[in-house]
Design a protein around this motif. Structure first.
Motif, short mmCIF file in Angstrom:
data_model
loop_
_atom_site.label_atom_id
_atom_site.label_comp_id
_atom_site.label_asym_id
_atom_site.label_seq_id
_atom_site.Cartn_x
_atom_site.Cartn_y
_atom_site.Cartn_z
N ARG A 16 16.21 92.53 40.18
CA ARG A 16 16.51 93.41 41.30
C ARG A 16 17.13 92.63 42.46
N ALA A 17 16.53 91.48 42.78
CA ALA A 17 17.04 90.68 43.89
C ALA A 17 18.43 90.14 43.59
N GLY A 18 18.63 89.70 42.36
CA GLY A 18 19.93 89.16 41.99
C GLY A 18 21.04 90.20 42.09
N ARG A 19 20.74 91.42 41.67
CA ARG A 19 21.74 92.48 41.73
C ARG A 19 21.98 92.99 43.15
N SER A 20 21.07 92.69 44.08
CA SER A 20 21.23 93.16 45.46
C SER A 20 22.31 92.38 46.21
N GLY A 21 22.65 91.19 45.72
CA GLY A 21 23.62 90.36 46.41
C GLY A 21 23.03 89.50 47.50
N ALA A 22 21.71 89.53 47.64
CA ALA A 22 21.06 88.72 48.67
C ALA A 22 21.13 87.24 48.32
N TYR A 23 21.08 86.42 49.36
CA TYR A 23 20.98 84.98 49.19
C TYR A 23 19.50 84.62 49.28
N ILE A 24 18.95 84.03 48.24
CA ILE A 24 17.51 83.78 48.18
C ILE A 24 17.23 82.33 47.80
N LEU A 25 16.31 81.71 48.55
CA LEU A 25 15.79 80.42 48.15
C LEU A 25 14.41 80.67 47.54
N SER A 26 14.33 80.47 46.24
CA SER A 26 13.09 80.66 45.49
C SER A 26 12.31 79.36 45.55
N VAL A 27 11.22 79.35 46.31
CA VAL A 27 10.44 78.12 46.46
C VAL A 27 9.36 78.06 45.38
N THR A 28 8.98 76.83 45.04
CA THR A 28 7.92 76.64 44.05
C THR A 28 6.77 75.87 44.71
N THR A 29 5.59 75.99 44.12
CA THR A 29 4.40 75.35 44.69
C THR A 29 4.00 74.09 43.94
N THR A 30 4.55 73.88 42.74
CA THR A 30 4.30 72.66 41.98
C THR A 30 5.57 72.25 41.25
N PRO A 31 5.78 70.96 41.04
CA PRO A 31 6.95 70.52 40.27
C PRO A 31 6.97 71.11 38.85
N SER A 32 5.81 71.29 38.25
CA SER A 32 5.77 71.81 36.88
C SER A 32 6.24 73.25 36.78
N ALA A 33 6.30 73.95 37.91
CA ALA A 33 6.77 75.34 37.90
C ALA A 33 8.28 75.44 38.05
N TRP A 34 8.95 74.33 38.38
CA TRP A 34 10.36 74.41 38.77
C TRP A 34 11.28 74.78 37.62
N LEU A 35 11.14 74.15 36.48
CA LEU A 35 12.08 74.39 35.38
C LEU A 35 12.10 75.85 34.95
N GLN A 36 10.91 76.43 34.75
CA GLN A 36 10.84 77.81 34.31
C GLN A 36 11.34 78.77 35.38
N THR A 37 10.99 78.48 36.63
CA THR A 37 11.44 79.36 37.72
C THR A 37 12.95 79.32 37.87
N ARG A 38 13.54 78.14 37.76
CA ARG A 38 15.00 78.03 37.82
C ARG A 38 15.64 78.81 36.68
N ALA A 39 15.05 78.72 35.49
CA ALA A 39 15.62 79.41 34.33
C ALA A 39 15.61 80.92 34.54
N LEU A 40 14.58 81.45 35.17
CA LEU A 40 14.48 82.90 35.40
C LEU A 40 15.65 83.42 36.22
N ALA A 41 16.13 82.60 37.16
CA ALA A 41 17.19 83.06 38.06
C ALA A 41 18.55 82.47 37.73
#
Length: 246
Positions: free
Chosen positions: A24-49
């Motif tokens: 939904r956010a991606g299709r809105s055209g918004a500019y978003i910085l998706s922050v993570t709380t642990t380094p181990s969460a970064w790879l999967q979170t980046r892949a989602l977006a």
């Protein structure tokens, strides 16, 4: 056409259905910085977006998790060359975080030094009840990059110091729902203000803010700056472009 919203601090991976919210956010055209709380969460979170170029994923180690995740600093260092944005990082001086203050300080200074060693990064920084300690750290590690103080809640004196140090600020609807937050925002240089949600943690009227749900804070900024809501949104977008051009 209204300017695209800027959400410079949002925990996309922590919504009940991250995939749906990212779509939904991606299709809105918004500019978003998706922050993570642990380094181990970064790879999967980046892949989602990964399909949405306007969503960037920051590499973080949240101060409230510093005590139990300090061992992930080595992973942070391995991933850092792949990122431009770092966060959520920082310090939390709340009573509930004092027991592991030493770990917080070690993690934060390690992050700043690593960023400096890598030529600097754009950081989104948590500073609840710890603004002076955060700024002392920034001054100690020259070359860390650019600091965005997320949901700044320090004193006016601390804010003046942050402005003097060329810090940026991200503000959200939850922040300006209180008198202190509104007063601080009025003192921030408009050319260094960005918008955020801090969703799903931040809430308005009991409901979690959704990614890029920045209409209310933009409306407040328009009043504080004496411009239209459209002009306020355009100013924030201009600020984002200036930030990423550094």
């Amino acid at each position: 056409m209204p300017a695209s919203f800027v959400d410079m601090h949002c925990h996309l991976d922590l919504y009940p259905d991250p995939g749906m919210e990212i779509e939904r956010a991606g299709r809105s055209g918004a500019y978003i910085l998706s922050v993570t709380t642990t380094p181990s969460a970064w790879l999967q979170t980046r892949a989602l977006a990964s399909r949405f170029p306007r969503i960037k994923t920051a590499l973080g180690l949240h101060p409230q998790l510093a005590g139990e995740r300090i061992a992930e600093l080595s992973l942070f260092d391995r991933l850092l060359p792949e990122v431009r944005y770092v966060g959520e990082v920082g310090l939390d001086g709340g009573a509930d975080c004092r027991d592991f203050w030493g770990s917080q300080v070690k993690v934060f200074h390690h992050v700043l030094k690593s960023c400096a060693d890598q030529g600097g990064r754009i950081l989104t920084i948590h500073s609840r009840n710890a603004a002076t300690d955060v700024m002392d750290g920034l001054e100690r590690h020259k070359g860390f990059g650019v600091a965005i103080l997320h949901w700044f809640s320090g004193t006016k004196k601390e804010l003046a110091r942050a402005i003097e140090m060329d810090c940026w600020f991200s503000v959200g609807s939850a922040m300006v729902s209180g008198a202190k937050g509104r007063e601080l925002v009025k003192l921030m240089p408009p050319e260094r203000v960005l918008t955020e949600t801090d969703g799903p943690f931040a809430k308005i009227r009991g409901r979690a803010l959704m990614p890029a749900q920045c209409g209310e804070v933009v409306q407040y900024l328009s009043q504080a700056w004496g411009v239209s809501a459209e002009d306020a949104a355009q100013q924030v977008l201009k600020n984002l472009r200036e930030l990423v051009s550094q």
